[in-house]
Design a protein around this motif. Structure first.
Motif, PDB file in Angstrom:
ATOM      1  N   ILE A  38       0.834  -1.206   0.000  1.00 15.64           N
ATOM      2  CA  ILE A  38       0.000   0.000   0.000  1.00 15.64           C
ATOM      3  C   ILE A  38       0.869   1.257   0.000  1.00 15.64           C
ATOM      4  O   ILE A  38       0.574   2.222  -0.714  1.00 15.64           O
ATOM      5  N   ALA A  39       1.940   1.248   0.767  1.00 17.85           N
ATOM      6  CA  ALA A  39       2.845   2.405   0.757  1.00 17.85           C
ATOM      7  C   ALA A  39       3.335   2.680  -0.656  1.00 17.85           C
ATOM      8  O   ALA A  39       3.377   3.830  -1.111  1.00 17.85           O
ATOM      9  N   SER A  40       3.670   1.619  -1.373  1.00 19.93           N
ATOM     10  CA  SER A  40       4.142   1.791  -2.747  1.00 19.93           C
ATOM     11  C   SER A  40       3.032   2.299  -3.656  1.00 19.93           C
ATOM     12  O   SER A  40       3.232   3.228  -4.446  1.00 19.93           O
ATOM     13  N   LEU A  41       1.851   1.720  -3.541  1.00 22.74           N
ATOM     14  CA  LEU A  41       0.734   2.116  -4.406  1.00 22.74           C
ATOM     15  C   LEU A  41       0.340   3.581  -4.193  1.00 22.74           C
ATOM     16  O   LEU A  41      -0.119   4.247  -5.118  1.00 22.74           O
ATOM     17  N   LEU A  42       0.518   4.062  -2.987  1.00 25.70           N
ATOM     18  CA  LEU A  42       0.151   5.455  -2.691  1.00 25.70           C
ATOM     19  C   LEU A  42       1.282   6.432  -3.016  1.00 25.70           C
ATOM     20  O   LEU A  42       1.163   7.626  -2.761  1.00 25.70           O
ATOM     21  N   GLY A  43       2.357   5.903  -3.575  1.00 20.81           N
ATOM     22  CA  GLY A  43       3.483   6.779  -3.897  1.00 20.81           C
ATOM     23  C   GLY A  43       4.329   7.123  -2.696  1.00 20.81           C
ATOM     24  O   GLY A  43       5.076   8.092  -2.699  1.00 20.81           O
ATOM     25  N   LEU A  44       4.195   6.310  -1.634  1.00 20.86           N
ATOM     26  CA  LEU A  44       4.903   6.585  -0.375  1.00 20.86           C
ATOM     27  C   LEU A  44       6.005   5.556  -0.128  1.00 20.86           C
ATOM     28  O   LEU A  44       6.234   5.125   1.000  1.00 20.86           O
ATOM     29  N   ALA A  45       6.680   5.154  -1.200  1.00 19.79           N
ATOM     30  CA  ALA A  45       7.714   4.118  -1.067  1.00 19.79           C
ATOM     31  C   ALA A  45       8.817   4.537  -0.100  1.00 19.79           C
ATOM     32  O   ALA A  45       9.480   3.682   0.490  1.00 19.79           O
ATOM     33  N   PHE A  46       8.995   5.828   0.078  1.00 20.98           N
ATOM     34  CA  PHE A  46      10.032   6.276   1.024  1.00 20.98           C
ATOM     35  C   PHE A  46       9.679   5.891   2.462  1.00 20.98           C
ATOM     36  O   PHE A  46      10.511   6.016   3.358  1.00 20.98           O
ATOM     37  N   ARG A  47       8.465   5.414   2.671  1.00 20.59           N
ATOM     38  CA  ARG A  47       8.069   4.980   4.015  1.00 20.59           C
ATOM     39  C   ARG A  47       8.255   3.471   4.230  1.00 20.59           C
ATOM     40  O   ARG A  47       7.835   2.946   5.258  1.00 20.59           O
TER      41      ARG A  47
END
Lengths: 111, 147
Positions: free
Chosen positions: B49-58
């Motif tokens: 989900i972090a990746s899908l939301l564009g939050l891969a840095f998390r």
């Protein structure tokens, strides 16, 4: 309310309401682009930090509960209590193509 | 530090503690979800989900107990990851519920059931997917660490 569902940018909103919906749309569809400038924009239109905290909770909660409902096939609790023009606006948005990084319009306008 | 001076903490749990009722509800939700899904499922779903939301840095904030290499693979292209059928079904469900929730159908739940999940596990996975769609957005909006 139906105007907000169908196209909130054309609805009659005050400055705070407009800013909050702008923030809600960005946090829902493009969360990675949310930053301190977006929060400052809410402060600039007069929202207190408590109100911003609550607003963020409301937006994120809707992103939570609408996924539970859609994932498990749960209907609105009391659909008959919703005005017909609002239901029609929801149905109209469901036919729109999804935005990048985001589900279809139903989410943005969900309940 | 949070973007909100009135909530001057640097992780989501601490910020939510500013409103005790919200913090209590959050803690209870996490506890219930974690009691029904393995830690590995929790991490797989959270990373995806972090990746899908564009939050891969998390990813580092949510990948534990996955090793960094597997977390990267899940984030970039989970179809190439060394996963079992159950985990693949969970990630397929996660992806659709995150980016195409309005298109969810009974067949998506059937996919989890066919992979061996019980109804209670399906409810827990759906709750986890929904929860991380809440929590990752909240962390981003408050300007704090996720978990």
């Amino acid at each position: 309310m139906a105007k907000v569902v169908a196209d909130w940018r054309r609805a009659t909103l005050d400055q705070q309401e407009f800013a909050l919906l702008e923030f809600a749309e960005k946090l829902t569809l493009m969360p990675s682009l949310i930053g301190p400038d977006d929060v400052e924009r809410l402060q600039d239109v007069g929202l207190t930090e408590q109100q911003i905290f609550a607003g963020i909770q409301a937006i994120c909660y809707r992103n939570f509960i609408s996924r539970i409902a859609d994932s498990l096939g749960v209907e609105l609790d009391d659909e008959e209590a919703v005005a017909p023009e609002i239901l029609e606006a929801f149905r109209g948005r469901q036919g729109q193509p999804p935005a990048a990084h985001a589900p279809a319009g139903k989410q943005a306008a969900d309940r | 530090m949070s973007y909100l001076a009135s909530f001057p903490n640097d992780d989501l749990s601490a910020v939510l503690a500013g409103i005790p009722e919200v913090a209590a509800a959050d803690r209870r939700m996490v506890r219930e979800i974690r009691s029904h899904v393995p830690e590995r499922w929790y991490a797989l779903v959270s990373v995806r989900i972090a990746s899908l939301l564009g939050l891969a840095f998390r990813l580092e904030e949510v990948r534990d107990p996955l090793d960094p290499e597997l977390a990267q693979t899940i984030a970039i292209d989970w179809s190439t990851a060394p996963l079992g059928g159950t985990e693949r079904a969970i990630l397929a469900f996660t992806e659709k519920a995150t980016i195409a929730q309005a298109a969810m159908r009974a067949s998506d739940v059937d996919g989890l059931r066919a992979a061996g999940l019980t109804d209670r596990q399906i409810l827990a996975v759906a709750s986890l997917v929904a929860y991380q769609n809440y929590a990752l957005r909240a962390a981003q909006a408050y300007g704090v660490r996720a978990r």
